[in-house]
Design an enzyme around this catalytic site. Structure first.
Site, PDB file in Angstrom:
ATOM      1  N   SER A 125       0.834  -1.200   0.000  1.00 59.24           N
ATOM      2  CA  SER A 125       0.000   0.000   0.000  1.00 59.24           C
ATOM      3  C   SER A 125       0.867   1.248   0.000  1.00 59.24           C
ATOM      4  CB  SER A 125      -0.843  -0.028   1.276  1.00 59.24           C
ATOM      5  OG  SER A 125      -1.415   1.221   1.505  1.00 59.24           O
ATOM      6  N   TYR A 149      -1.710  -0.322  10.657  1.00 56.32           N
ATOM      7  CA  TYR A 149      -2.004  -0.971   9.368  1.00 56.32           C
ATOM      8  C   TYR A 149      -0.813  -0.810   8.415  1.00 56.32           C
ATOM      9  CZ  TYR A 149      -3.703  -1.285   4.565  1.00 56.32           C
ATOM     10  OH  TYR A 149      -3.829  -1.570   3.232  1.00 56.32           O
ATOM     11  N   LYS A 153       2.105  -3.574   6.631  1.00 52.89           N
ATOM     12  CA  LYS A 153       2.517  -3.706   5.218  1.00 52.89           C
ATOM     13  C   LYS A 153       4.039  -3.561   5.104  1.00 52.89           C
ATOM     14  CE  LYS A 153      -1.563  -4.253   3.374  1.00 52.89           C
ATOM     15  NZ  LYS A 153      -1.948  -5.566   2.863  1.00 52.89           N
TER      16      LYS A 153
HETATM   17  P1  NAD Z   1     -11.221  -6.363   1.266  1.00 51.26           P
HETATM   18  O1  NAD Z   1     -11.424  -6.284   2.739  1.00 51.26           O
HETATM   19  O2  NAD Z   1     -12.391  -6.131   0.385  1.00 51.26           O
HETATM   20  O3  NAD Z   1     -10.574  -7.769   0.892  1.00 51.26           O
HETATM   21  C1  NAD Z   1      -9.751  -8.502   1.772  1.00 51.26           C
HETATM   22  C2  NAD Z   1     -10.309  -9.915   1.849  1.00 51.26           C
HETATM   23  O4  NAD Z   1      -9.489 -10.700   2.705  1.00 51.26           O
HETATM   24  C3  NAD Z   1     -11.726  -9.966   2.418  1.00 51.26           C
HETATM   25  O5  NAD Z   1     -12.532 -10.727   1.543  1.00 51.26           O
HETATM   26  C4  NAD Z   1     -11.561 -10.654   3.791  1.00 51.26           C
HETATM   27  O6  NAD Z   1     -12.707 -11.409   4.116  1.00 51.26           O
HETATM   28  C5  NAD Z   1     -10.329 -11.504   3.552  1.00 51.26           C
HETATM   29  N1  NAD Z   1      -9.520 -11.815   4.737  1.00 51.26           N
HETATM   30  C6  NAD Z   1      -9.034 -10.942   5.668  1.00 51.26           C
HETATM   31  N2  NAD Z   1      -8.290 -11.592   6.574  1.00 51.26           N
HETATM   32  C7  NAD Z   1      -8.279 -12.915   6.214  1.00 51.26           C
HETATM   33  C8  NAD Z   1      -7.683 -14.092   6.748  1.00 51.26           C
HETATM   34  N3  NAD Z   1      -6.933 -14.041   7.844  1.00 51.26           N
HETATM   35  N4  NAD Z   1      -7.915 -15.264   6.119  1.00 51.26           N
HETATM   36  C9  NAD Z   1      -8.680 -15.331   5.013  1.00 51.26           C
HETATM   37  N5  NAD Z   1      -9.262 -14.253   4.461  1.00 51.26           N
HETATM   38  C10 NAD Z   1      -9.068 -13.055   5.053  1.00 51.26           C
HETATM   39  O7  NAD Z   1     -10.031  -5.358   0.892  1.00 51.26           O
HETATM   40  P2  NAD Z   1      -9.484  -4.887  -0.514  1.00 51.26           P
HETATM   41  O8  NAD Z   1      -9.768  -3.445  -0.658  1.00 51.26           O
HETATM   42  O9  NAD Z   1      -9.902  -5.830  -1.573  1.00 51.26           O
HETATM   43  O10 NAD Z   1      -7.927  -5.014  -0.232  1.00 51.26           O
HETATM   44  C11 NAD Z   1      -7.184  -6.169  -0.591  1.00 51.26           C
HETATM   45  C12 NAD Z   1      -5.748  -5.987  -0.133  1.00 51.26           C
HETATM   46  O11 NAD Z   1      -5.219  -4.787  -0.699  1.00 51.26           O
HETATM   47  C13 NAD Z   1      -5.576  -5.844   1.376  1.00 51.26           C
HETATM   48  O12 NAD Z   1      -4.411  -6.523   1.765  1.00 51.26           O
HETATM   49  C14 NAD Z   1      -5.398  -4.351   1.568  1.00 51.26           C
HETATM   50  O13 NAD Z   1      -4.644  -4.060   2.705  1.00 51.26           O
HETATM   51  C15 NAD Z   1      -4.661  -3.960   0.306  1.00 51.26           C
HETATM   52  N6  NAD Z   1      -4.845  -2.555  -0.048  1.00 51.26           N
HETATM   53  C16 NAD Z   1      -6.107  -2.049  -0.179  1.00 51.26           C
HETATM   54  C17 NAD Z   1      -6.293  -0.706  -0.476  1.00 51.26           C
HETATM   55  C18 NAD Z   1      -7.679  -0.116  -0.559  1.00 51.26           C
HETATM   56  O14 NAD Z   1      -7.812   1.106  -0.390  1.00 51.26           O
HETATM   57  N7  NAD Z   1      -8.714  -0.899  -0.846  1.00 51.26           N
HETATM   58  C19 NAD Z   1      -5.182   0.136  -0.660  1.00 51.26           C
HETATM   59  C20 NAD Z   1      -3.904  -0.415  -0.538  1.00 51.26           C
HETATM   60  C21 NAD Z   1      -3.748  -1.758  -0.236  1.00 51.26           C
HETATM   61  N1  UFG Z   2     -11.972  11.814   2.999  1.00 51.16           N
HETATM   62  C1  UFG Z   2     -12.945  12.707   3.389  1.00 51.16           C
HETATM   63  N2  UFG Z   2     -14.098  12.222   3.913  1.00 51.16           N
HETATM   64  C2  UFG Z   2     -14.337  10.884   4.055  1.00 51.16           C
HETATM   65  C3  UFG Z   2     -13.334   9.977   3.651  1.00 51.16           C
HETATM   66  C4  UFG Z   2     -12.149  10.488   3.141  1.00 51.16           C
HETATM   67  O1  UFG Z   2     -12.772  13.930   3.279  1.00 51.16           O
HETATM   68  O2  UFG Z   2     -15.407  10.501   4.561  1.00 51.16           O
HETATM   69  C5  UFG Z   2     -10.734  12.340   2.397  1.00 51.16           C
HETATM   70  C6  UFG Z   2      -9.486  11.993   3.180  1.00 51.16           C
HETATM   71  O3  UFG Z   2      -9.233  12.960   4.165  1.00 51.16           O
HETATM   72  C7  UFG Z   2      -8.421  11.954   2.070  1.00 51.16           C
HETATM   73  C8  UFG Z   2      -9.203  11.452   0.847  1.00 51.16           C
HETATM   74  O4  UFG Z   2     -10.572  11.721   1.132  1.00 51.16           O
HETATM   75  O5  UFG Z   2      -7.980  13.258   1.795  1.00 51.16           O
HETATM   76  C9  UFG Z   2      -9.032   9.964   0.591  1.00 51.16           C
HETATM   77  O6  UFG Z   2      -9.328   9.246   1.787  1.00 51.16           O
HETATM   78  P1  UFG Z   2      -9.548   7.662   1.794  1.00 51.16           P
HETATM   79  O7  UFG Z   2      -9.946   7.278   3.173  1.00 51.16           O
HETATM   80  O8  UFG Z   2     -10.452   7.278   0.691  1.00 51.16           O
HETATM   81  O9  UFG Z   2      -8.109   7.092   1.416  1.00 51.16           O
HETATM   82  P2  UFG Z   2      -6.703   7.223   2.170  1.00 51.16           P
HETATM   83  O10 UFG Z   2      -5.774   7.891   1.213  1.00 51.16           O
HETATM   84  O11 UFG Z   2      -6.823   7.786   3.509  1.00 51.16           O
HETATM   85  O12 UFG Z   2      -6.282   5.685   2.358  1.00 51.16           O
HETATM   86  C10 UFG Z   2      -6.563   4.687   1.388  1.00 51.16           C
HETATM   87  C11 UFG Z   2      -6.848   3.349   2.086  1.00 51.16           C
HETATM   88  C12 UFG Z   2      -5.588   2.762   2.621  1.00 51.16           C
HETATM   89  C13 UFG Z   2      -4.552   2.719   1.559  1.00 51.16           C
HETATM   90  C14 UFG Z   2      -4.300   4.100   1.016  1.00 51.16           C
HETATM   91  C15 UFG Z   2      -3.280   4.071  -0.060  1.00 51.16           C
HETATM   92  O13 UFG Z   2      -7.768   3.509   3.136  1.00 51.16           O
HETATM   93  O14 UFG Z   2      -5.846   1.429   3.027  1.00 51.16           O
HETATM   94  O15 UFG Z   2      -5.515   4.611   0.489  1.00 51.16           O
HETATM   95  O16 UFG Z   2      -3.002   5.369  -0.487  1.00 51.16           O
HETATM   96  F1  UFG Z   2      -3.408   2.212   2.029  1.00 51.16           F
END
Ligand code: NAD
Ligand code: UFG
Length: 337
Positions: A125, A149, A153
């Site tokens: 991430s 979190y 990572k």
């Molecule tokens: P998500 O929560 O939709 O998907 C994660 C999945 O993993 C879920 O289906 C959950 O049920 C499963 N899971 C969690 N812990 C588990 C375990 N111990 N065993 C088996 N299954 C398990 O999240 P996502 O947005 O699809 O994210 C996927 C990956 O990408 C995550 O590792 C997250 O940290 C990373 N990531 C997400 C974002 C984002 O903003 N969505 C940004 C950067 C990185």
């Molecule tokens: N924001 C608002 N109101 C909300 C939610 C978000 O103003 O209700 C703003 C935040 O302050 C930020 C922007 O919208 O400026 C984006 O916020 P997000 O929560 O959508 O995303 P973040 O950048 O905080 O974090 C996300 C995921 C992390 C991931 C990261 C990678 O939550 O898991 O992006 O850049 F790691």
């Protein structure tokens, strides 16, 4: 054809990646404990592709069940999405984040090692960079996460680097995602967060569909053109395709490769609201409140390395993502329920 194991494959990014893999005729097995997802996402993926996904429902912390799975099938590549991902929850419950994210990765890697599977693609991430010294962010930016979190990572990346240094033939690619948004263009699969959304895009779409009265904008005094936070929003289908590029361009033997997956463009919260209003024809009511703890003002990727090393770049625009997110939300006002 290659057999891919996807941990967390029922989730937001995992379900979109499963769909793209099936469309390219990969064989896909998913393991997911459904702690933050629903089986329905994969049922819809099967309908959309006309292909089967083998779903195993268990927690990958459970080594016995993992071994049983690896005994029963021969995997070529593992894509490791499973993990907890809410930044603010990780501040309140650090132990469950360290436990779930770290211990499950150790169990997975140990099992892979035991069964001779050496190719791993890991979901990292942009959070690992914390408050970046410069934008756009390149992969050599110092690692400085600001939440438990983000620490998980960064720690997992270190573990994977050490694993590669053990010279046992591991090939590991860590993909540092920026802000994934949008949905598949069919409107059949999309983001369905549990409870109140933490992230901007699902919050906006729930306001648009009438599930929430208004959006809170977390601060408008950042050093950005309009004062609201700037992020690199990447369409989830582009992100899914990035994983296929990582399968096609694996790390070399004993190499740990790391790539930013972002668009290289930064958009402010107000710009995202505006794009969503245009895409949906809905007005998004908002109020400006104080900044959210741990937020940074500006964060966007330099995606050059991914283009060089993986032959991948994001193609979809913020407008495409807003159209698709709205199509998904308006077709499924209550998500998969
Ligand atoms: P998500 O929560 O939709 O998907 C994660 C999945 O993993 C879920 O289906 C959950 O049920 C499963 N899971 C969690 N812990 C588990 C375990 N111990 N065993 C088996 N299954 C398990 O999240 P996502 O947005 O699809 O994210 C996927 C990956 O990408 C995550 O590792 C997250 O940290 C990373 N990531 C997400 C974002 C984002 O903003 N969505 C940004 C950067 C990185
Ligand atoms: N924001 C608002 N109101 C909300 C939610 C978000 O103003 O209700 C703003 C935040 O302050 C930020 C922007 O919208 O400026 C984006 O916020 P997000 O929560 O959508 O995303 P973040 O950048 O905080 O974090 C996300 C995921 C992390 C991931 C990261 C990678 O939550 O898991 O992006 O850049 F790691």
């Amino acid at each position: 054809m290659k057999h891919i194991l996807i941990t967390g494959g029922a989730g937001f990014i995992g379900s979109h990646t499963t769909l793209e893999l099936l469309n390219k005729n990969y064989i896909v097995t998913v393991v997911d404990n459904l702690s933050n997802s629903s089986k329905e996402s994969l049922k819809r993926v099967e309908k959309l592709t006309g292909k089967k996904v083998s779903l195993h429902i268990f927690d990958i912390i459970n080594r016995e069940l993992l071994e049983k799975l690896f005994k029963s099938k021969k995997f070529d590549v593992v894509i490791h999405f499973a993990g907890l991902k809410a930044v603010s929850e990780s501040v309140e419950e650090p132990l469950s984040y360290y436990d779930n994210n770290l211990v499950s990765t150790l169990a997975l890697c140990e099992t892979m090692q035991k069964f001779g599977v050496r190719q791993l693609i890991f979901s990292s991430s942009a959070t690992v960079y914390g408050d970046p010294k410069k934008v756009p962010i390149t992969e050599d930016e110092p690692i400085n996460p600001t939440s438990p979190y983000g620490q998980t990572k960064a720690m997992i990346e270190q573990i994977l680097k050490d694993l590669v240094s053990s010279n046992r033939g591991w090939q590991i690619t860590s993909l540092r995602y920026f802000n994934p948004i949008g949905a598949h263009e069919s409107g059949q699969i999309g983001e369905d967060p549990n409870g109140v959304p933490n992230n901007l895009m699902p919050f906006i779409s729930q306001v648009a569909v009438g599930r929430r009265p208004k959006l809170m904008i977390f601060g408008n005094d950042y050093d950005t053109p309009d004062g609201t936070g700037v992020r690199d929003y990447i369409h989830v289908v582009d992100l899914a395709l990035g994983h296929i590029s990582a399968i096609d361009h694996p790390a070399k033997k004993n190499e740990f490769a790391v790539y930013n997956l972002g668009t290289g463009m930064g958009y402010s919260v107000l710009e995202v609201i505006n794009a969503f209003e245009q895409a949906s024809g809905k007005r998004i009511t908002y109020v400006v409140t104080k900044p959210r703890m741990g937020d940074v003002g500006i964060c966007y990727a330099d995606p050059t390395e991914a283009e060089k090393g993986l032959g991948w770049r994001a193609k979809k625009t913020l407008e495409d993502a807003c159209v698709d997110a709205w199509f998904w939300q308006s077709q499924n006002p209550n998500g998969y329920n």
